[in-house]
Enzyme design. Structure first.
Site, mmCIF file in Angstrom:
data_model
loop_
_atom_site.group_PDB
_atom_site.id
_atom_site.type_symbol
_atom_site.label_atom_id
_atom_site.label_comp_id
_atom_site.label_asym_id
_atom_site.label_seq_id
_atom_site.Cartn_x
_atom_site.Cartn_y
_atom_site.Cartn_z
ATOM 1 N N ASP A 1 3.671 9.478 -1.064
ATOM 2 C CA ASP A 1 2.516 8.677 -0.667
ATOM 3 C C ASP A 1 2.293 7.566 -1.675
ATOM 4 O O ASP A 1 2.471 7.766 -2.884
ATOM 5 C CB ASP A 1 1.258 9.552 -0.589
ATOM 6 C CG ASP A 1 0.374 9.193 0.597
ATOM 7 O OD1 ASP A 1 0.408 8.017 1.010
ATOM 8 O OD2 ASP A 1 -0.326 10.072 1.103
ATOM 9 N N HIS B 1 0.814 -1.217 0.000
ATOM 10 C CA HIS B 1 0.000 0.000 0.000
ATOM 11 C C HIS B 1 0.848 1.268 0.000
ATOM 12 O O HIS B 1 0.331 2.344 -0.308
ATOM 13 C CB HIS B 1 -0.929 0.005 1.216
ATOM 14 C CG HIS B 1 -1.996 -1.036 1.164
ATOM 15 N ND1 HIS B 1 -3.309 -0.766 0.826
ATOM 16 C CD2 HIS B 1 -1.950 -2.377 1.381
ATOM 17 C CE1 HIS B 1 -4.018 -1.878 0.845
ATOM 18 N NE2 HIS B 1 -3.223 -2.870 1.188
#
Length: 472
Positions: free
Chosen positions: A366, A158
């Site tokens: 991110d 992730h």
């Protein structure tokens, strides 16, 4: 297809049978588990003082068996606070300066993965498909293979995967790659992450590329592919439409009066670029004085990993920075920055996104950033807001209607805020519609189905001999 077995660091067990789990990922995985029947296994979030945690606890809801295991206090400190969040997290976010490697913590990380494997193995049936999630559990497949588990096992990361120079600076990086090689499919958020991973394998010369994303590492054949995660787009849009009538959202709208609302929502973490964002907002106010008393910047930042000293320090820094700007720029009837350091319900966030004129999503790095996608899904189609997005978020590879910024460039971000606030309605609608169309198609259910289909298809072709020039 057999049962689905999901393994994650934490397990989002609904409080009561029939309750909807919070968050798009939990929604999608719960739906997949209910459809196929299966298990969701992971840490309970609780710790015990003994040398060995108690046996796992089982909770059945519909077709899903939630299996939760406690950890010892030593496990939590070494596995979770230690290697996972003081080594893997900073390095994968390109922050070598913050990585604190210790052999004790590294040993604890592998020990807990071994514990998970031993507690999970007796529950696995021969045709089960296993799906492991995130950096906490990279070695899990290796541990299961050592126990003779031959099931199909997929892994999804992730968070970002950094370039070879960064990952190779981590002690034990070869052991981490060995762990990944025992999965059948490794999923990454973006093509950049996949390229970095393939580049590391090529540079270190430790894997042979077989084509079509397939690799061979010491006899292990695996595939690496891009599977960017989505959100539950339609239901979130509906939630936002309803949430504007929520009393908390109405009060927030009334409290900013006729000012334009700029919103940022981030977990407290050094990867989110919070101090740089506040600096950029201050520079915007100084460069564009016409917006004084006409905008309010709401930053919602729940506490995160407060047991880790770096996060406690950061919490103080962000609060002080917001206070400094308010003291320097505010007036008797205007507070430029509203800083909320606690969790806000997701339905309230949906309503706040909808009434905001600008979504400020500017992480330094991110994996994807689902706040960016939720902001777009929440908008009023007739009068949508503008997303100002860091080019270093994975979402920037998908949301081409956002105003992209370099979060390290505070002047550039300040100008982007001004551009977003002055953008014409027609341009806002066009940008929003393109992004919304993408999100409607590439939602979290699409992500879930695409990953599992890729995993099963790859497993099916693994039995086909690979003909190389050397063997031909």
């Amino acid at each position: 297809m057999g049962r689905l077995v999901v393994i994650s660091n934490r397990v989002p067990v609904p409080a009561r049978s029939g309750d909807a789990p919070a968050g798009g990922l939990a929604v999608a995985l719960n739906a997949a588990l209910q459809e196929r029947g299966g298990i969701w296994f992971g840490w309970s979030g609780k710790s015990s003082p003994g040398a060995e945690p108690p046996p796992p606890r089982f909770q059945q809801q519909g077709n899903i068996s939630y299996v939760l295991t406690d950890l010892t206090e030593t496990d939590v400190e070494e596995y979770y606070h230690g290697f996972a969040n003081r080594v893997l997290w900073p390095i994968c976010h390109y922050r070598l300066d913050l990585a604190e490697y210790g052999r004790k913590e590294m040993a604890g990380y592998f020990r807990v993965n071994r514990l998970f494997a031993h507690r999970l193995a007796p529950l696995i049936q021969p045709d089960d498909i296993l799906w492991v999630h995130d950096y906490h559990l990279i070695p899990l497949a290796f541990e299961l293979r050592q126990m003779g588990i031959k099931n199909t096992i997929g892994f999804f990361l992730h968070i970002p995967w950094p370039p070879s120079d960064v990952i190779a600076a981590m002690p034990m990086h070869e052991e981490i790659i060995r762990g990944l090689s025992h999965y059948d499919l490794i999923g990454f958020q973006t093509d950049y992450d996949l390229d970095n991973f393939a580049g590391y394998l090529a540079r270190e010369g430790i894997a042979r590329k077989l084509g079509a994303g397939r690799f061979e590492y010491h006899g292990q054949h695996f595939k690496a592919a891009v599977h960017g995660i989505g959100i539950e787009t339609k239901s979130f849009a509906q939630m936002a439409q309803v949430a504007i009538s929520n009393s908390a959202v109405r009060k927030a709208r009334q409290s900013v009066e006729s000012r334009d609302l700029i919103i940022g929502v981030d977990r407290l973490d050094y990867s989110k670029g919070l101090t740089q964002r506040i600096d950029a907002f201050e520079r915007f106010l100084r460069a564009y004085p016409g917006y004084h008393n006409k905008v309010t910047y709401l930053q919602i930042t729940p506490k995160s990993r407060s047991e880790v000293p770096e996060y406690e320090t950061m919490q103080k820094m962000v609060a002080e920075e917001a206070g400094r700007v308010n003291g320097a720029m505010g007036t008797l009837d205007w507070v430029p920055i509203r800083y909320v350091n606690r969790s806000v319900g997701r339905h309230i966030l949906a309503g706040l996104y909808r009434i905001a004129r600008v979504g400020l999503v500017t992480p330094l790095r991110d994996g994807m950033n689902l706040v960016a996608k939720e902001f777009i899904a929440a908008q009023d189609p007739d009068n949508p807001g503008v997303l100002v997005l860091s080019r270093f978020a994975g979402a920037a590879r998908e949301l081409d209607g956002a105003v992209l910024v370099n979060p390290y460039d505070t002047e550039g971000t300040a100008n982007a805020i001004a551009r977003a606030l002055s953008m014409s309605l027609q341009e806002r609608r066009e940008r929003w519609q393109n992004m919304m169309n993408f999100l409607l198609h590439h939602d979290v259910s699409h992500w879930c189905d695409a990953f599992l289909n890729d995993l099963t298809q790859h497993k099916q072709i693994q039995a086909v001999p690979i003909v190389t020039k050397a063997s031909a």
